[in-house]
Design a protein around this motif. Structure first.
Motif, PDB file in Angstrom:
ATOM      1  N   THR B 696       0.767  -1.185  -0.141  1.00 26.97           N
ATOM      2  CA  THR B 696      -0.045  -0.098  -0.059  1.00 26.97           C
ATOM      3  C   THR B 696       0.750   1.137  -0.027  1.00 26.97           C
ATOM      4  O   THR B 696       0.493   2.314  -0.313  1.00 26.97           O
ATOM      5  CB  THR B 696      -0.996   0.081   1.209  1.00 26.97           C
ATOM      6  N   ASN B 697       2.227   1.164   0.049  1.00 26.49           N
ATOM      7  CA  ASN B 697       3.079   2.317   0.193  1.00 26.49           C
ATOM      8  C   ASN B 697       2.673   3.115   1.500  1.00 26.49           C
ATOM      9  O   ASN B 697       3.061   4.133   1.670  1.00 26.49           O
ATOM     10  CB  ASN B 697       3.047   3.232  -1.087  1.00 26.49           C
ATOM     11  N   LEU B 698       2.053   2.492   2.486  1.00 28.61           N
ATOM     12  CA  LEU B 698       1.761   3.194   3.860  1.00 28.61           C
ATOM     13  C   LEU B 698       2.811   2.860   4.625  1.00 28.61           C
ATOM     14  O   LEU B 698       3.566   2.115   4.583  1.00 28.61           O
ATOM     15  CB  LEU B 698       0.385   2.815   4.237  1.00 28.61           C
ATOM     16  N   ALA B 699       2.923   3.617   5.683  1.00 26.02           N
ATOM     17  CA  ALA B 699       3.860   3.347   6.646  1.00 26.02           C
ATOM     18  C   ALA B 699       3.616   1.944   7.400  1.00 26.02           C
ATOM     19  O   ALA B 699       2.356   1.434   7.319  1.00 26.02           O
ATOM     20  CB  ALA B 699       3.670   4.579   7.834  1.00 26.02           C
ATOM     21  N   ASN B 700       4.696   1.355   7.537  1.00 24.66           N
ATOM     22  CA  ASN B 700       4.570  -0.103   8.507  1.00 24.66           C
ATOM     23  C   ASN B 700       4.544   0.166   9.926  1.00 24.66           C
ATOM     24  O   ASN B 700       4.708   1.108  10.505  1.00 24.66           O
ATOM     25  CB  ASN B 700       5.648  -0.883   7.805  1.00 24.66           C
ATOM     26  N   ARG B 701       4.567  -0.991  10.553  1.00 22.01           N
ATOM     27  CA  ARG B 701       4.296  -0.731  12.118  1.00 22.01           C
ATOM     28  C   ARG B 701       5.496  -0.342  12.672  1.00 22.01           C
ATOM     29  O   ARG B 701       5.467   0.537  13.693  1.00 22.01           O
ATOM     30  CB  ARG B 701       4.436  -2.380  12.623  1.00 22.01           C
ATOM     31  N   ALA B 702       6.918  -0.298  12.265  1.00 23.51           N
ATOM     32  CA  ALA B 702       8.005  -0.024  12.584  1.00 23.51           C
ATOM     33  C   ALA B 702       7.920   1.646  12.576  1.00 23.51           C
ATOM     34  O   ALA B 702       8.060   2.262  13.651  1.00 23.51           O
ATOM     35  CB  ALA B 702       9.360  -0.519  12.181  1.00 23.51           C
TER      36      ALA B 702
END
Lengths: 368, 1112
Positions: B696-702
């Motif tokens: 999704t190109n969104l930020a991931n958990r980290a």
């Protein structure tokens, strides 16, 4: 060698069922003229089931245990069949049931030679929707078959975007049709689907003719030639759906009709349930001849492989459902009490006593 | 002479007297044997015909099942809707249609391949063909149109629309495919709408294969499949006597009167010795096959069928002949006694004949004989005179004879000499035959082996002695190959070649050279290919005396050919580009992958130098080094940048090897390379992966953690506030499971975009994994704007989305926590947002919830309950109640269903609806289930001991329990301990438990059944399991779900459903139990419909164990 016949010779069903005994008699005499079965002549014992399923069950038991009948032929109503079913299953007998019915059944001790829904109601209703329109009125007698048939038609209406504009049940044997006729007239459907049984049909059709709804076509599922014999003009211009009509244009049928009239009088008519009875006995005899025994298990296997060139066309028993592969026809009633065929399936239709589409649409309707 | 004459005449009379009855006896017994034998053979044929019928029927039913499954597939219904819409609006050339077609095509193509179908069709209710795979002339056509109206495709589609059930068509020629075809069609329905029809064209070969199987039918036996077409009968299969009969040969009905074929097409069946269409006498069995609406005759030539009989006949004839001879001898002896005087006469006649003309007879006795004697004597005197004159002529004659004898002896000597020469010649030939390296086998004209040379012995593993006198056909040839070749040869020569020895000699006999590739079979069964040339042998008079076959073993040649073929295949199909140059680096061949990668076609690159590909990225030294290495080591490998024909520069991994001749001189170079541009870009992407969700190109958990920590510190400094959302998608799993992962991924991308669009650029939207998203809203956020954003997001998620052309509806649940109210650190804040989301889910999804103290309490309660459930399991706070099940036939209690109750210490009863799902979720169901099973079984043992020894106990199995590997051992152990008969235990399993992993579930059920345990399918009718599945579950009992029974009033649809379930169950020999019976009407209806057993409050509520005995 004795076969047992279980039909009502008295009571409300007598008029309907008596001709079936004649059809069986004709089949038996034809078989005997050709040397009987396994070299022995057939004997027929007829029990009067008095339009009562309890009597039918008792008689069935007597036929099997006392008379050692090798096969039973009979019943008209579903309640009769269900009662006799228990007996033949218990006594390991074999019943041939000749009527079109609601399906949902498959007993290892019954052979069904009448039509099930996909061989009568379903194609005929689809034909009516296509030819008359999508506003349907349902009228039937108040018992199992019409109610099941209507449930099926309701599901079909949903599938085809058709509307049930009204529904009416007449008590069995009722002659009071004023209310239903005015209801039909009120709703002005494109077609009336009729599952009325027995004598109510006389009242219905004779008064329908006089009513202002008389131009609306009626498609009937439970009245045939034998029901019109005394009033041939009763349903002129209306329709019935069956696998067999006396008017079917086949050499085999002409021989059948001639033989029947020769034996029982030139005024007599034949219809689908009679033909189905006749076919049943013929198929049984063929099966026994092939199996060379009347032992239930063995003869059953042989019977389920039989076909015959019947008056209605080639019919075959379906090994997996124990019902008959049949042709479907729709006939338009003539003044003579005969039907002229207006539509036919042109091919034999595989019997589906458990209509898959109905059960699956029903399920999806529920899960919503 | 006289005496013999009389003897003969007497014998003749005797013969007539004896021979006539014996011959008659012979004929009568032969006829009886004939009949018995014919009957046995017919019986076998009937069995074959039955099997054939069943095979064809099973095939048809299999196809119907396939299409039924296909027609219910949601991808078909959805695909059909899109295709039909696009077709009607823009026709088959529109972009929308192309899109829809592209989506459905792979699925259909896969179905075709797996199911062995030739083509697939989607047809609208108005008979418009809106989709086909093959795109033959039928695509886009309307089946009402005159050229299709009478096709079987049209008929079967109309039949499916009319009867709403699948139908199987006639097998007939289908114009658009130019081949015979059969079709199946089924209605497509979407919930409660009839949409159209899906039809499949069955592969011609497959259908023929099913019908064309001659197993058990010998040389002349075959299956004839025919259809009536007006006044003719059409053959649908090739015939042994006429391979081209299929769809060509027609016979008028009138020519078939009394023949099986006519009976079969008219719907009759039979079995008899009769005449076939060729006029041959055959044993035949005939039937009409309803499932394909065709007539079938299974027949075998009477000659072959009754072959055994002829040997029997020979045996019987020799026996009778023997008996007859003995009879004759006896008669002779008897005759002699009567004939003594005549014998005397004979003796004298003999002497007379030997020249003693002085002999006379002296007979006394009966007048006639005496008269005979006198006459004889006078005749003898006359004879003596005649003899004397003869004597002199005989002497002359003898001299002539002597001379001709001498001539004959001379000729004999010459002949012996010729024979000797011939023998030597043959010895020489034999030596040649034996030493040749090819197999040489000679046969007589029928194929019986006369000689078998040493090479043949070696190659085939038989010794000459073993095979001489045997037919080559039977030992070294493959029968199937012979049948094939016979077929091919028949075509080639234009006359029928029987699949037998004829195949080898058909050409040789005509003097044509015949060399062919054949398979030889060794004694050990292994095979090898040979080039076999067959020559006809003639004697000096030109009479055909036999054949000689010379076979050259092709195994090695074949292996080499195969290897070359493989190499060629690798070359052509390799994914890597392959380039071959001569020693001057001139390109002499490239493979298709080369063209695909470089963009140069083979024709345009041949003869050039690979230099044309140079990108200019590498300095000249690079190439010098490369060639240096190749010259020294023979190979080079490395990354190199080249230029495609379109100018694009790309990296490739190239390896070059030199090919050397046997003297070690390099003759060619082979280069193999692959395009590694994709791997290159992957490397770059890897970096992104550490912080961003690749899908999704969104930020991931980290990154979310890093940002939130950062924002919290910021807010603390500025005394600002912030809010975080935890978002969980509803029904995502459903989309993933039903439409595949690709669809799921596409959905997630759309969701990401939607969420992103609702917040400012400075806010963070992250994907935590799976279908979980989070949002950080920063800056001065007011509760109203938080609510607004949450609601907008929910509305976005609820709006229908189009995934792979299908409209999909999902939803979401949002949990919100705010800083500083709900927490000040990362852990607390995220935990609280998560709790709030949990609440939103509990509240029926599609809503958002703020974290609150009350929520915390509720969650705490749940945790407490979980805790208490744990304790309850340990403290055994559960007890079982038992609901009686009544048999409707006997009105007696035949079983009880165990139902668990939780009596919490100090708090009273807890509803099973509360704790069972919790137990299932936490896994506590396992120890609990174990306890239930054990308690129920021990209690039942007690009841059995008290005399209720037929009482059955029904125990519910949870999904988790059912899948435990320890389930079977546990039950086995409990049954052993309690000594309860396994049949007294019935396990109730719900449909949904089984549907997870169907095959495994069925296996577990089968094992339970093997233990003797009864199985019941619980809550039947509520799940999605189709009738098809039901047949596969090895259950004994079907429990109709309460919901159906509860709805049973006198005019409900459920009446028909219940009726159907009962009918269906009885068809499958299942017992039906109805649960939840509460009114007398329900009970009466169930009784009428033949329901076997019932339970419910009307009859008895669940009872404590001590109360159960009262109702037994």
């Amino acid at each position: 060698m004795t076969i047992g016949v279980l039909h009502s010779l008295s009571g409300t069903m007598a008029d309907s069922e008596r001709p079936l005994v004649d059809a069986l008699t004709l089949a038996m005499e034809e078989i005997n003229r050709q040397g009987g079965v396994l070299g022995r002549p057939l004997k027929m014992i007829v029990a009067d089931t008095q339009s009562n399923e309890k009597t039918a069950a008792l008689e069935a038991k007597r036929m099997l245990t006392h008379h050692k009948a090798v096969a039973l032929f009979g019943c008209w109503t579903s309640s009769c069949r269900k009662a006799v079913k228990e007996v033949v299953e218990q006594e390991k007998g074999l019943l041939f049931y000749p009527l079109q019915y609601e399906g949902m059944e498959q007993s290892p001790n019954i052979i069904y030679t009448g039509a099930v829904a996909n061989q009568q109601i379903v194609p005929a209703v689809n034909w009516a929707l296509e030819n008359f329109g999508k506003k349907i009125y349902l009228v039937g007698s108040d018992y199992v078959f019409p109610r099941s048939a209507h449930a099926l038609i309701r599901a079909m209406a949903q599938l085809q975007n058709a509307a049930i504009v009204g529904e009416y049940y007449l008590p069995l044997g009722s002659q009071n049709v004023d209310e239903v006729l005015s209801d039909i007239n009120h709703h002005k459907p494109d077609v009336v689907l009729n599952t009325i049984n027995g004598s109510s049909n006389h009242a219905f059709f004779s008064q329908y003719k006089q009513s202002s709804a008389s131009h609306i076509p009626v498609l009937a599922f439970s009245i045939a030639e034998a029901g019109l014999v005394n009033t041939p003009d009763l349903m002129t211009g209306h329709y019935a759906a069956w696998g067999y009509f006396q008017s079917v244009d086949r050499e085999e049928n002409r021989i059948f009709v001639a033989a029947f009239r020769d034996r029982f009088g030139s005024h007599r008519v034949v219809d689908d349930p009679m033909e189905a009875s006749y076919i049943g006995l013929k198929l049984w005899a063929q099966g026994v001849t092939e199996a060379k025994t009347t032992t239930p298990g063995i003869v059953d296997r042989a019977i389920l492989r039989q076909s015959t060139n019947a008056p209605q066309g080639i019919v075959s028993l379906d090994n997996s459902t124990r019902h008959l592969w049949r042709t479907v026809r729709i006939g338009r009633a003539q003044k003579s009490g005969q039907f002229s065929v207006v539509w036919t399936s042109e091919r034999t239709i595989r019997p589906e006593p458990f209509p898959n589409w109905f059960l699956s649409t029903t399920k999806s309707l529920r899960s919503k | 002479m006289t005496q013999r004459g009389i003897v003969w005449r007497l014998l003749l009379a005797l013969l007539i007297l004896v021979l006539a009855p014996v011959t008659l006896l012979d004929l009568v017994t032969q006829k009886a044997f004939h009949e018995i034998h014919a009957r046995t053979m017919l019986h076998n044929l009937i069995r074959i015909a039955d099997k054939k019928t069943d095979q064809i029927d099973a095939f048809v039913q299999e196809q119907l099942k396939d299409i039924r499954i296909l027609s219910h597939n949601p991808l078909i219904t959805d695909g059909y809707k899109r295709l039909n819409k696009a077709f009607m609006e823009g026709g088959p050339d529109s972009e929308a249609y192309r899109q829809a077609d592209l989506q459905l095509r792979p699925l259909m193509a896969q179905f075709l391949e797996e199911g062995g179908f030739y083509d697939a069709f989607l047809v609208s209710k108005s008979l418009q063909v809106v989709f086909t795979i093959k795109k033959e002339a039928d695509f886009g056509a309307n089946l009402h149109h005159s050229s299709f109206r009478n096709s079987e495709l049209a008929k079967v589609v109309i039949s499916a629309l009319s009867g709403l059930e699948p139908d199987f068509s006639q097998y007939t020629l289908y114009e658009p495919s130019q081949a015979p075809a059969a079709f199946i069609a089924a209605p497509i329905m979407d919930d409660d709408q009839l949409l159209g029809v899906v039809a499949l064209q069955i592969d011609t070969g497959r259908f023929r294969e099913v019908m064309l199987d001659y197993t058990g039918l010998g040389e002349t036996g075959e299956t004839v499949i025919v259809r009536r077409e007006n006044d003719q009968v059409l053959f649908l299969l090739p015939l042994k006597s006429d391979p081209d009969a299929a769809f060509n040969r027609r016979l008028p009905l009138s020519s078939l009167v009394g023949q099986p074929i006519l009976d079969a097409v008219l719907g009759r069946q039979g079995a008899a010795l009769s005449e076939d269409y060729r006029g041959h006498e055959v044993l035949a069995v005939w039937r009409y096959l309803p499932s394909v609406r065709l007539g079938m005759v299974v027949k075998i030539d009477a000659n072959e069928a009754l072959e055994e009989l002829s040997s029997l006949r020979d045996w019987q004839r020799s026996f009778l002949l023997g008996a007859l001879l003995s009879l004759l001898l006896i008669s002779l002896y008897m005759g002699r006694i009567i004939l003594i005087p005549i014998q005397h006469l004979t003796k004298v006649t003999d002497q007379l004949a030997h020249g003693d003309l002085n002999q006379r007879v002296s007979i006394f006795g009966a007048d006639e004989v005496k008269h005979l004697g006198d006459a004889f004597n006078s005749m003898a005197s006359k004879l003596q005179d005649a003899h004397d004159t003869l004597e002199s002529r005989i002497q002359e004659r003898t001299a002539e004879l002597k001379e001709s004898n001498l001539l004959l002896t001379e000729q004999m000597t010459i002949r012996e000499k010729v024979e000797q020469d011939l023998k030597e010649n043959i010895a020489l030939q034999r030596a040649i035959l034996q030493s040749a390296n090819v197999t040489i086998i000679s046969t007589d004209i029928l194929g019986m082996i006369l000689s078998f040379n040493a090479a043949a012995e070696k190659k085939l593993g038989y010794s000459a002695n073993e095979v001489i006198g045997k037919a080559t056909l039977m030992i070294i040839h493959d029968k199937e190959e012979i049948v094939e070749r016979a077929h091919a040869l028949s075509k080639e020569l234009g006359r029928t070649i029987q699949p037998g020895f004829e195949v080898f000699i058909a050409k040789a006999k005509d003097g044509q050279a015949d060399e062919n590739e054949w398979t030889f079979i060794r004694k050990d069964g292994s095979r090898f290919p040979v080039a076999l040339s067959v020559t006809a042998l003639f004697d000096d008079r030109g009479t055909l005396t036999g054949f000689m076959g010379i076979g050259q073993d092709l195994s090695e040649i074949k292996v080499t050919q195969e290897r070359l073929r493989m190499a060629e295949k690798v070359f052509v199909n390799a994914g890597e580009a392959i380039i071959i140059t001569d020693i001057d680096a001139k390109i002499i061949d490239v493979n298709p992958a080369y063209s695909a990668i470089t963009g140069y076609r083979r024709e345009e690159i041949l003869g050039l130098n690979p230099k044309v590909l140079k990108s200019g990225r590498h300095p000249p030294e690079f190439y010098q080094n490369m060639w240096q290495t190749i010259r020294e080591t023979g190979t080079w490998e490395g990354e190199i940048w080249d230029r495609r024909k379109n100018g694009e520069v790309y990296p490739k991994w190239l390896s070059i090897s030199s090919i050397r001749d046997k003297d070690g001189r390099a003759t060619h170079y082979v280069g193999i390379f692959m395009d590694i541009s994709r791997q290159k870009s992957t490397e770059e992407q890897l970096e992104r992966l550490a912080y961003y969700d690749p899908l999704t190109n969104l930020a991931n958990r980290a990154l979310f953690r890093e940002r939130l920590t950062h924002e919290l510190a910021q807010a603390q400094r500025n005394e600002g506030n912030l809010a975080i959302f935890f978002i969980d998608l509803d029904r995502f799993k459903y989309v993933n499971d039903t439409m595949g992962h690709a669809a799921g991924d596409e959905l997630l991308k759309i969701v990401a975009q939607k969420l992103r669009s609702r917040v400012r650029a400075s806010d963070t939207v992250a994907r935590m994994g799976g279908d979980e998203f989070t949002v950080i809203l920063t800056g001065a956020v007011r509760p109203e704007s938080i609510s607004r954003i949450a609601q907008e997001m929910l509305d976005d998620l609820r709006a229908p989305m189009e995934i792979q052309g299908v409209e999909v509806r999902i939803g979401g649940s949002i949990g919100i926590a705010t800083y500083p109210q709900d927490g000040t650190d990362y852990t607390t804040l995220t935990k609280h947002a998560d709790m709030a989301m949990y609440l939103a889910k509990e509240n029926g999804r599609n809503n958002y919830q703020f974290f609150s103290q009350e929520l915390q309490t509720r969650i705490f309660d749940r945790i407490t309950l979980e805790d208490e459930l744990h304790k309850a399991v340990i403290n055994q706070e559960f007890l079982l109640h038992y609901q009686p099940q009544y048999d409707l036939a006997s009105n007696r209690v035949v079983g009880v269903e165990a139902l668990v109750r939780w009596k919490q210490q100090g708090k009273g009863m807890v509803s099973p609806a509360t704790f069972i799902p919790l137990a299932e979720e936490t896994g506590l169901i396992l120890p609990m289930g174990e306890w239930i099973l054990e308690t129920a079984l021990r209690q039942t043992t007690l009841w059995h001991g008290q005399g209720a020894d037929h009482l059955r106990i029904a125990v519910n199995l949870s999904p988790k329990q059912f899948q435990q590997p320890t389930l079977l051992p546990l039950i086995g152990q409990l049954l052993e301990e309690t000594k309860l008969p396994p049949s007294a235990l019935e396990l109730e399993i719900t449909e949904s438990t089984l549907m997870g992993n169907l095959e495994e579930s069925i296996a577990i059920m089968k094992r339970l059944r093997e233990l003797g345990i009864a199985l019941a399918l619980d809550d039947f009718g509520t799940g999605y399991s189709s009738l098809g599945y039901l047949k596969r579950f090895p259950v004994n009992t079907l429990k109709i779900d309460q919901s159906f029974v509860r709805e049973l009033t006198c005019d409900s649809k459920d009446m028909v459903i219940v009726q159907a379930i009962i009918g269906l169950a009885h068809t499958m020999d299942l017992t039906v139990v109805a649960e939840g019976v509460e009114t007398p009407f329900q009970l009466e209806f169930l009784r009428e419909q033949g329901c076997d057993q019932v339970q419910g409050y009307l009859l008895s509520r669940p009872l404590a164990s001590q109360d159960v005995t009262k109702v037994l």
